[in-house]
Design a protein around this motif. Structure first.
Motif, mmCIF file in Angstrom:
data_model
loop_
_atom_site.group_PDB
_atom_site.id
_atom_site.type_symbol
_atom_site.label_atom_id
_atom_site.label_comp_id
_atom_site.label_asym_id
_atom_site.label_seq_id
_atom_site.Cartn_x
_atom_site.Cartn_y
_atom_site.Cartn_z
ATOM 1 N N ARG A 254 35.775 -81.207 10.148
ATOM 2 C CA ARG A 254 36.535 -80.780 8.972
ATOM 3 C C ARG A 254 36.970 -79.318 9.116
ATOM 4 N NH1 ARG A 254 36.788 -82.803 3.656
ATOM 5 N NH2 ARG A 254 38.375 -81.592 2.565
ATOM 6 N N ILE A 255 36.095 -78.481 9.661
ATOM 7 C CA ILE A 255 36.448 -77.078 9.892
ATOM 8 C C ILE A 255 37.575 -76.980 10.914
ATOM 9 C CG2 ILE A 255 35.612 -74.871 10.776
ATOM 10 C CD1 ILE A 255 32.863 -75.593 9.657
ATOM 11 N N ASN A 256 37.513 -77.837 11.939
ATOM 12 C CA ASN A 256 38.587 -77.868 12.935
ATOM 13 C C ASN A 256 39.929 -78.138 12.277
ATOM 14 O OD1 ASN A 256 38.330 -77.372 15.782
ATOM 15 N ND2 ASN A 256 36.729 -78.933 15.832
ATOM 16 N N GLY A 257 39.957 -79.143 11.418
ATOM 17 C CA GLY A 257 41.199 -79.462 10.719
ATOM 18 C C GLY A 257 41.647 -78.349 9.801
ATOM 19 N N TRP A 258 40.692 -77.716 9.157
ATOM 20 C CA TRP A 258 41.005 -76.614 8.232
ATOM 21 C C TRP A 258 41.628 -75.433 8.971
ATOM 22 C CZ3 TRP A 258 37.155 -72.319 7.316
ATOM 23 C CH2 TRP A 258 37.596 -71.436 6.321
ATOM 24 N N LEU A 259 41.094 -75.114 10.156
ATOM 25 C CA LEU A 259 41.573 -73.965 10.914
ATOM 26 C C LEU A 259 42.867 -74.255 11.666
ATOM 27 C CD1 LEU A 259 38.187 -72.658 12.384
ATOM 28 C CD2 LEU A 259 39.471 -71.728 10.449
ATOM 29 N N SER A 260 43.214 -75.507 11.825
ATOM 30 C CA SER A 260 44.400 -75.857 12.611
ATOM 31 C C SER A 260 45.691 -75.756 11.816
ATOM 32 C CB SER A 260 44.260 -77.282 13.164
ATOM 33 O OG SER A 260 44.216 -78.211 12.108
ATOM 34 N N GLU A 261 45.600 -75.511 10.518
ATOM 35 C CA GLU A 261 46.797 -75.373 9.701
ATOM 36 C C GLU A 261 46.680 -74.129 8.835
ATOM 37 O OE1 GLU A 261 45.180 -78.463 6.249
ATOM 38 O OE2 GLU A 261 46.992 -78.929 7.390
ATOM 39 N N PRO A 262 47.808 -73.537 8.424
ATOM 40 C CA PRO A 262 47.750 -72.322 7.591
ATOM 41 C C PRO A 262 46.964 -72.592 6.317
ATOM 42 C CG PRO A 262 49.966 -72.728 8.390
ATOM 43 C CD PRO A 262 49.175 -73.939 8.736
ATOM 44 N N ASN A 263 45.975 -71.783 6.060
ATOM 45 C CA ASN A 263 45.116 -72.041 4.917
ATOM 46 C C ASN A 263 44.298 -70.798 4.616
ATOM 47 O OD1 ASN A 263 43.841 -73.592 2.881
ATOM 48 N ND2 ASN A 263 44.009 -75.415 4.172
ATOM 49 N N GLN A 366 43.866 -65.643 12.944
ATOM 50 C CA GLN A 366 43.689 -66.811 13.804
ATOM 51 C C GLN A 366 42.219 -66.921 14.182
ATOM 52 O OE1 GLN A 366 45.972 -69.097 14.634
ATOM 53 N NE2 GLN A 366 47.503 -68.027 13.382
ATOM 54 N N MET A 367 41.596 -68.047 13.838
ATOM 55 C CA MET A 367 40.181 -68.256 14.130
ATOM 56 C C MET A 367 39.992 -69.676 14.666
ATOM 57 S SD MET A 367 38.463 -66.597 10.696
ATOM 58 C CE MET A 367 36.839 -66.434 11.428
ATOM 59 N N ASN A 368 38.910 -69.855 15.438
ATOM 60 C CA ASN A 368 38.525 -71.194 15.848
ATOM 61 C C ASN A 368 37.166 -71.530 15.249
ATOM 62 O OD1 ASN A 368 36.555 -69.948 17.515
ATOM 63 N ND2 ASN A 368 38.034 -69.807 19.205
ATOM 64 N N VAL A 369 36.661 -72.713 15.539
ATOM 65 C CA VAL A 369 35.402 -73.153 14.934
ATOM 66 C C VAL A 369 34.249 -72.237 15.327
ATOM 67 C CG1 VAL A 369 33.762 -75.054 14.782
ATOM 68 C CG2 VAL A 369 36.211 -75.528 14.851
ATOM 69 N N SER A 370 34.225 -71.851 16.581
ATOM 70 C CA SER A 370 33.131 -70.989 17.052
ATOM 71 C C SER A 370 33.137 -69.653 16.322
ATOM 72 C CB SER A 370 33.249 -70.771 18.570
ATOM 73 O OG SER A 370 33.163 -71.997 19.259
ATOM 74 N N ASP A 371 34.332 -69.110 16.098
ATOM 75 C CA ASP A 371 34.435 -67.807 15.427
ATOM 76 C C ASP A 371 33.890 -67.882 14.001
ATOM 77 O OD1 ASP A 371 35.634 -66.778 17.671
ATOM 78 O OD2 ASP A 371 37.673 -67.159 16.965
ATOM 79 N N ILE A 372 34.345 -68.850 13.236
ATOM 80 C CA ILE A 372 33.947 -68.919 11.826
ATOM 81 C C ILE A 372 32.470 -69.249 11.692
ATOM 82 C CG2 ILE A 372 34.547 -71.360 11.489
ATOM 83 C CD1 ILE A 372 35.363 -68.608 8.977
ATOM 84 N N LEU A 373 31.947 -70.122 12.577
ATOM 85 C CA LEU A 373 30.518 -70.454 12.527
ATOM 86 C C LEU A 373 29.668 -69.246 12.939
ATOM 87 C CD1 LEU A 373 30.452 -74.087 14.008
ATOM 88 C CD2 LEU A 373 29.951 -73.403 11.658
ATOM 89 N N ALA A 374 30.133 -68.522 13.922
ATOM 90 C CA ALA A 374 29.381 -67.340 14.374
ATOM 91 C C ALA A 374 29.341 -66.271 13.282
ATOM 92 C CB ALA A 374 30.010 -66.790 15.647
#
Length: 641
Positions: A254-263, A366-374
């Motif tokens: 779900r985080i992947n999908g959230w980060l893949s579009e402007p939000n 611009q963030m990816n899953v690893s960035d936001i989780l970290a």
């Protein structure tokens, strides 16, 4: 031609033939009868006149002879009487100028009756006195024939109308089960499985209805089994069995999908060590029950602030994903979260604001899953280290405007239509050509270009969704974007517009006055379907009846039954972007396949979204998808006319 009309036409022809046959027989019989009657009258008249004329002929009295003939003329339909005196060959001729009354001339001109003549020799003993020839006038025959035929036609016409009326009513009653069967078959073809049809009394129709009911029941069972399969796979692979919350695997996708579009939004990580104390004091059963009650309370409390995804990612760790929310709303969410957890901590006999910690990472750039989780995990560790209830990961990005400034600027932008547009092609999976284009909007404020993810949270918070949707639709129509390409243009609707009945009336009027409604698509997020199904049904009926199309966005994101697809019957569904990040060896691919089968079983097109690379698209090659969308074919700016 319908079966009703075919049978009705057949009965009409058969009844017409029957009436025509009876009329033909009646005509011939009447003609024959009248002809014989006229011949009989003529014979009687000839014989009577011959006897009456004997005395006058013997005495040679022409005046008496003429008087007797005139008496005969006055008493019947006779055209001519010719009397020839055999003594001297003298002839007397009487002509009758009788006109036939109440009979049309065209009927007389048909020549139904031929002239009838009777010649007779008048004698006195062995002496021949004269020869008389009487020609009957056909007026009597025409008069009687017209009277009989007129009455017959009137009777037959009344019988014909009565018979046709009874045939229509009778056929409607007899064929009513067949009509109902036809409507039922159409619903089955559209994958709408309603209650079984009542069994008619007609044997043939009874068997047919029973067969259709059986088929409908089996198809309904197949769809239900697919729906159950989806639910089972979700529960097996994406749901924590103790709390009934989504698990870590679902949260990451779900985080992947959230980060893949402007939000916008934030990720909260919460560690609840007080649950370990509950386990040590009361055992795992009480702990599990406490976790279940805690999950229910969290949903009840936090959903009132803003929709979010709550997941249990470890034994005593929870993750909260809040999408499309600005900073002040995130602060309010955090306050409710702390308040709710403290209540449950107190019920468990522990001290409030102790033994639980919260780390918050707000999305920026611009963030990816690893960035936001970290970032969230670092904030959580900082909270534990400093012995504080929460820690907000430091974000140097400043808020553009406060809430009042956002309200003023967005209201002004909507009223003055200051939006720019981009669109992204949706490519057909077989031909690799655009089959649809999804429209995006941008806004320039104070020299900065803002994408929808930056200002849409404030649109929702400030209840400007309906104003924005109307503004964008009118702007798109004004600049003729619906007519630039043959493929339809898809427009995303806000939650407020979907629930606003005034907007429903406005869009109904707009579509009815649009020249090419078939080139317009509206996309409804799946979350709206679950939150307000009746409003979605009303809006979808308006769109469908107007000739436009609609689809379901983020399909498969929500946990719930897919039965709504039967009621809404969308033209297409867009798989949630989280499915684009499913690896081949993950169990979630089974869930994706089941979701596709549900949609395909209802003859709904399936579009996969979030495709970045050809390798991602290749994972879906065996799922019979119709189209795909993603930054593999990025959005492009639109030059307005």
């Amino acid at each position: 031609m319908t079966l009703f009309r075919q049978i009705y036409a057949l009965l009409f022809v058969l009844f017409s033939l029957t009436i025509a046959s009876l009329a033909y027989v009646q005509f011939n019989e009447t003609q024959s009868f009248l002809t014989k009657q006229m011949e009989s009258d003529l014979n009687n008249a000839s014989h009577s006149l011959s006897l009456m004329l004997v005395p006058a002929l013997e005495s040679g009295d022409t005046v008496a002879t003429e008087t007797l003939v005139n008496v005969l003329f006055e008493g019947g339909y006779y055209k001519q009487i010719k009397l020839t005196w055999l003594v001297d060959g003298k002839q007397q001729v009487w002509n009758n100028a009788i006109r036939v009354q109440n009979v049309p001339q065209w009927f007389i001109d048909l020549g139904i009756f031929k002239p009838i003549s009777k010649e007779n020799v008048i004698t006195s003993g062995w002496l021949q006195l004269a020869k008389i020839e009487i020609t009957a006038h056909p007026g009597f025959g025409y008069h009687e024939m017209w009277r009989i035929l007129s009455n017959t036609v009137i009777v037959f016409a009344i019988l014909f109308l009565v018979a046709i009326l009874f045939a229509r009513v009778g056929l409607s009653i007899i064929l009513k089960p067949l009509h109902a069967l036809s409507e039922h078959a159409k619903k089955i073809a559209n994958r709408q499985f309603g209650p079984d049809m009542p069994t008619p009394k007609t044997t043939e129709l009874k068997e047919l209805v029973q067969a259709f009911n059986s088929m409908s029941s089996q198809l309904k069972q197949v769809f239900s089994s697919l729906d159950d399969e989806v639910s089972a796979l979700r529960k097996k692979n994406l749901v924590d069995q103790v709390s009934n919350l989504p698990n870590r695997q679902y949260m990451v996708s779900r985080i992947n999908g959230w980060l893949s579009e402007p939000n916008s939004g934030a990720l909260f990580l919460v560690k609840m060590d007080w649950l370990e104390d509950v386990h040590s004091q009361y055992g795992y059963q009480v702990r599990d029950e406490t976790i279940k009650l805690l999950a229910e309370k969290l949903h009840q409390s936090l959903d009132s602030v803003t929709p979010s995804v709550i997941a249990r990612i470890a034994a005593y760790e929870f993750a909260f994903l809040v999408e499309e929310s600005e900073h002040e709303q995130l602060v309010s969410y955090l306050q409710n979260l702390i308040r709710t957890v403290n209540k449950e901590v107190s019920k468990a006999g522990c001290k409030p604001n102790e033994q639980f910690n919260i780390g918050i990472a707000e999305r920026s750039g611009q963030m990816n899953v690893s960035d936001i989780l970290a970032q969230a995990d670092n904030a959580l560790q900082k909270s534990i280290k400093d012995n504080k209830v929460f820690h907000w990961y430091e974000n140097n990005q400043q808020q553009l405007f406060n809430r009042d400034e956002w309200r003023n600027k967005l209201t002004y932008a909507i009223k003055n239509n200051q939006f720019q547009f981009r669109w992204q092609p949706i490519l057909d999976n077989e031909r690799n050509t655009p089959c649809q284009r999804e429209l995006y909007c941008q806004l320039t404020l104070d020299g900065k270009v803002l994408h929808a993810g930056q200002f849409m949270p404030f649109i929702e918070i400030l209840s400007l969704g309906t104003m924005l949707d109307r503004c964008l639709i009118e702007a798109v129509n004004k600049h003729h974007l619906f007519d630039r390409n043959y493929e339809p243009v898809a427009i995303n609707l806000t939650y407020q517009s979907i629930s606003d009945r005034d907007f429903h009336s406005w869009i109904k009027h707009f579509l009815r006055n649009h020249k090419t409604p078939e080139r317009i698509c509206f996309e409804i997020p799946e979350a709206s379907v679950y939150s307000d199904l009746s409003a979605c049904e009303h809006l979808c009926d308006i769109i469908r009846d107007s000739g436009a199309h609609f689809g379901i966005d983020h399909f498969g994101r929500q946990f719930g039954s897919m039965a709504y697809l039967q009621n809404l019957r969308p033209s297409y569904v867009k798989l949630d972007q989280s499915f684009a990040f499913i690896e081949e060896n993950q169990h979630n691919s089974e869930l994706c396949r089941a979701l596709v089968n549900v949609a395909k079983g209802l003859d709904i097109q399936v579009i996969v979204t979030g495709i970045q690379e050809p390798e991602q698209l290749a994972r879906f090659s065996d799922l019979r998808l119709d189209a795909y969308q993603g930054f593999i074919e990025p959005p492009v700016d639109i030059k307005l006319e």
